[in-house]
Design a protein around this motif. Structure first.
Motif, PDB file in Angstrom:
ATOM      1  N   ILE A  18      -4.586  -2.678   9.438  1.00 28.98           N
ATOM      2  CA  ILE A  18      -4.833  -2.639   8.005  1.00 28.98           C
ATOM      3  C   ILE A  18      -4.353  -1.312   7.436  1.00 28.98           C
ATOM      4  N   VAL A  19      -3.696  -1.355   6.286  1.00 22.98           N
ATOM      5  CA  VAL A  19      -3.452  -0.119   5.546  1.00 22.98           C
ATOM      6  C   VAL A  19      -4.237  -0.192   4.245  1.00 22.98           C
ATOM      7  N   GLU A  20      -4.696   0.979   3.790  1.00 24.96           N
ATOM      8  CA  GLU A  20      -5.559   1.016   2.620  1.00 24.96           C
ATOM      9  C   GLU A  20      -4.956   1.935   1.557  1.00 24.96           C
ATOM     10  N   LEU A  21      -4.912   1.447   0.326  1.00 31.50           N
ATOM     11  CA  LEU A  21      -4.515   2.294  -0.806  1.00 31.50           C
ATOM     12  C   LEU A  21      -5.780   2.625  -1.570  1.00 31.50           C
ATOM     13  N   GLN A  22      -6.194   3.886  -1.506  1.00 29.65           N
ATOM     14  CA  GLN A  22      -7.440   4.282  -2.154  1.00 29.65           C
ATOM     15  C   GLN A  22      -7.208   4.635  -3.616  1.00 29.65           C
ATOM     16  N   GLY A  23      -8.292   4.586  -4.371  1.00 32.03           N
ATOM     17  CA  GLY A  23      -8.230   5.035  -5.770  1.00 32.03           C
ATOM     18  C   GLY A  23      -8.177   6.547  -5.822  1.00 32.03           C
ATOM     19  N   THR A  24      -8.339   7.090  -7.000  1.00 32.86           N
ATOM     20  CA  THR A  24      -8.294   8.532  -7.189  1.00 32.86           C
ATOM     21  C   THR A  24      -9.319   9.214  -6.280  1.00 32.86           C
ATOM     22  N   THR A  25      -8.877  10.171  -5.509  1.00 39.95           N
ATOM     23  CA  THR A  25      -9.740  10.822  -4.533  1.00 39.95           C
ATOM     24  C   THR A  25     -10.995  11.378  -5.199  1.00 39.95           C
ATOM     25  N   GLY A  26     -12.150  10.995  -4.676  1.00 37.12           N
ATOM     26  CA  GLY A  26     -13.411  11.537  -5.187  1.00 37.12           C
ATOM     27  C   GLY A  26     -14.051  10.693  -6.272  1.00 37.12           C
ATOM     28  N   SER A  27     -13.346   9.701  -6.832  1.00 39.86           N
ATOM     29  CA  SER A  27     -13.959   8.891  -7.884  1.00 39.86           C
ATOM     30  C   SER A  27     -14.916   7.877  -7.262  1.00 39.86           C
ATOM     31  N   ALA A  28     -15.943   7.496  -8.034  1.00 38.15           N
ATOM     32  CA  ALA A  28     -16.968   6.613  -7.487  1.00 38.15           C
ATOM     33  C   ALA A  28     -16.402   5.267  -7.019  1.00 38.15           C
ATOM     34  N   PRO A  29     -15.548   4.605  -7.811  1.00 38.59           N
ATOM     35  CA  PRO A  29     -15.031   3.325  -7.326  1.00 38.59           C
ATOM     36  C   PRO A  29     -14.255   3.476  -6.017  1.00 38.59           C
TER      37      PRO A  29
END
Lengths: 332, 351
Positions: free
Chosen positions: A173-184
């Motif tokens: 699996i590869v993961e694209l995270q949201g803005t680092t540190g944001s709650a979502p």
């Protein structure tokens, strides 16, 4: 000194102008002041919205306004244009007009105690929507209605577990995270990791931030594709990053949705289109359409019924077939 | 040229860092340097670096000339957003999004607006005499608002094959964006290094009063470089939005001005103005883009990405400083600085 003063004045003037040239009427809470406060049985609700910063928020506003109409609730709507003082003003004006219930999406987390106490003293119940407040005294509001980001991550993970339940091979699996540190971003990552962590065959081989944007999603996915030749699944924290990644996958000569399975969160229109086209496999909804639930809660609260302190927005998930059905009526 | 002369070359250290970054990538991903032909176009990590680096290189080329005159342009990021937004808005209103004419009109409009914004910057700086950093700060802040106004705060999605070509397409197996950059670079290098323009720019940057007394029309030159810089940013904006077939007023080109200034500095152009190196700027932009790609391929966790970037940039800057090298590496005293060299013919976009 003079220079500093004039600079301050200039800044002040700019801010005023900017506030002035918005959608007109920052706190137009008094638009329907027909004294509908107590007499008839019709419930009056004061609603203070954050602003109109995104398509998601616009859909949120529409949902509240429309469902108020269908529920027969008299809605006094106020747009705070991202300013806490506008919201506080709006809430005070709701209190003066003696509305039956106040609902609002707090711009910021803190600084609400005073105005919420005023509402409490006036015996007007308060419902928070979409965003929480950071207050020690939880008696100041009746309930908080909003999305649960951890749950969204879990739903994404559950679909994956179900999809690969018969397979014993390793799933990369590869993961694209949201803005680092944001709650979502934090919560969607944690929820997903919790569910797939139960089975050792699921392996997150790369995880980077794509800042919730299409362009970054594409750029990061291009790099993932080159450094990890064997990717089975992509999990993106929002539709936009997923859409960018789809282009990267197509550019690499692979078929998104088949060679690489894609799960995203949000279900905005473009994402749903890609899902219906078979390029995304599964979308977990993060819905702005909390209007109907809000009206139900408002009725209960005004009737004096007990409501749970935390209500999660009714959110669903979409498979490719469901997307085809839902797409024509998609509002945002 | 002997080894010592190579090491003393102004661009040796940035080039060395670039090679080092590529070597690190090869170490972690053995096939990193391989370029293959896929679906009729070149495919590989090096192509990615050139393709994703193309907008940055363009913006940095424009920035180089502005900095050469002793100015700076903070508004390029906003211009990137505005030009992409306007082009996408025009294309979404087309009856037939595939029509080449319609797309060309959109491109023309977007670049026209970019040019106009650049002229405004130039007039503010040269005509009214506002400090460049303040004059362009206005557009940096207001421009983002303008971009959001154009897109209505939403992400505009287009589905147009001709528009897609600009930033995401290929021509003769090469990424089209890289070809645009090569063309702009060639024209700029020709105008500034084969004509007197470069010398005039440097003289304006070195000493505006003296150059005016010598008969150089510095005002017109300064307005021109700001307009050119905005035009470059406008083209970059088209590339960015075309690459993902959508315009995002909030995020397109966000902070690209800082990356561009960094690229210019890594390339050895002095922020004080008076001299510039186009080859150095391209090299600087490639170092930055390679660094970004390296972070993704090596798998540095997002929480530490910025720290890693900062460390590499500090290393590059320190290595470039003769005073630091002298102390740290205990080398012989450096010779007097050579005159500003012409654009280095050895450095080319690896495409």
């Amino acid at each position: 000194m003079f220079k500093r003063m004039s600079a301050l004045l200039l800044v002040g003037a700019t801010v005023m102008t900017m506030a002035g040239c918005g959608s007109g009427g920052a706190t137009s809470a008094t638009e329907t002041g027909s004294g509908s406060g107590g007499g008839d049985n019709k419930i009056t609700m004061g609603f203070s919205q954050v602003g109109a910063e995104s398509g998601w928020r616009t859909a949120n506003t529409k949902s509240v306004q429309e469902s108020a109409k269908t529920a027969g609730i008299d809605l006094k709507f106020s747009d705070a244009q991202q300013k806490q003082e506008n919201q506080i003003k709006a809430i005070r004006s709701f209190i003066q007009q003696k509305v039956d219930v106040i609902a609002f999406s707090p711009v910021v987390e803190s600084g609400w105690d005073t105005v919420l106490k005023e509402a409490k003293n006036a015996k007007i119940p308060v419902i928070l929507t979409d965003r929480a407040v950071d207050s020690q005294d939880t008696s100041l509001y009746k309930t908080f209605l909003g999305s649960d980001f951890v749950e969204e991550g879990k739903k994404a993970g559950q679909w994956l577990v179900e999809e690969y339940k018969d397979s014993t091979e390793t799933v990369n699996i590869v993961e694209l995270q949201g803005t680092t540190g944001s709650a979502p971003a934090n919560d969607r990552k944690a929820g997903f990791a919790e569910v797939i962590g139960a089975d050792a065959k699921f392996k997150v081989i790369a995880s980077q931030t794509g800042d919730f944007t299409r362009a970054k999603g594409k750029e990061v996915m291009e790099a993932f594709l080159k450094s990890n030749p064997d990717i089975d699944v992509l999990y993106a924290h929002n539709d936009d990053m997923g859409l960018g990644a789809i282009e990267a996958i197509e550019g690499a000569g692979k078929v998104p949705g088949k060679d690489i399975k894609i799960i995203t969160v949000d279900a905005v229109k473009d994402g749903m289109q890609a899902l219906a086209d078979g390029k995304i496999n599964y979308i977990v909804e993060c819905s702005p359409l909390l209007g109907p639930q809000l009206m139900d809660l408002a009725k209960k609260v005004v009737a004096g019924e007990q409501v749970p302190a935390r209500v999660v927005t009714e959110e669903t998930t979409f498979t490719q077939e469901q997307a085809k059905e839902a797409l024509p009526s998609r509002q945002y | 040229m002997n080894a010592a002369a190579v090491i003393r070359h102004r661009l040796f250290w940035p080039a060395a860092v670039l090679v080092l970054l590529l070597a690190a990538n090869v170490f972690f991903t053995p096939g990193f340097l391989s370029v293959e032909l896929k679906d009729g176009h070149l495919y590989g990590s090096l192509i990615d670096i050139a393709r994703f680096g193309a907008p940055l290189i363009l913006v940095a080329i424009g920035m180089t000339l502005v900095i050469a005159t002793g100015g700076i342009d903070l508004s390029v990021g906003s211009v990137v957003a505005i030009s992409g937004a306007l082009a996408c808005l025009w294309i979404t209103d087309l009856d037939d999004q595939q029509s080449v004419g319609g797309v060309l009109t959109a491109v023309g409009l977007a670049l026209g607006l970019a040019l106009f914004l650049g002229l405004c910057n130039g007039v503010l700086v040269a005509g009214i005499g506002i400090q460049p950093i303040v004059a362009t700060l206005i557009l940096m802040v207001a421009g983002r608002g303008l971009a959001q106004l154009i897109t209505d705060g939403q992400i505009l999605t287009v589905n147009s094959a001709p528009y897609k070509l600009i930033g995401g397409g290929y021509w003769l197996t090469l990424p089209f964006g890289v070809l645009i950059v090569a063309a702009v670079l060639a024209i700029t290098a020709f105008l500034t290094r084969r004509m007197a323009l470069g010398l005039l720019l440097e003289s304006v940057g070195g000493n505006p009063v003296a150059s005016r007394l010598a008969g150089i029309r510095s005002r017109g030159l300064i307005v021109t470089v700001y307009a050119f810089c905005a035009l470059c940013a406008g083209i970059a904006g088209l590339m960015v939005s075309s690459n993902v077939s959508s315009a995002d007023g909030n995020n397109a080109g966000l902070w690209i001005e800082l990356d561009a200034i960094l690229a210019v500095v890594i390339g050895g152009t002095s922020l004080a103005g008076g001299r510039f190196s186009l080859g150095g700027t391209v090299l600087g932009a490639l170092v930055i883009q390679t660094l970004t790609t390296t972070i993704y391929t090596i798998g540095i966790p997002p929480e530490t990405t910025l720290l890693f970037k900062a460390l590499v940039v500090v290393a590059v800057c320190l290595l470039q400083s003769p005073a630091f090298r002298e102390k740290a590496l205990n080398r012989r005293r450096r010779r007097p600085q050579a005159a500003p060299a012409s654009a280095d013919p050895k450095v080319k976009v690896p495409a």
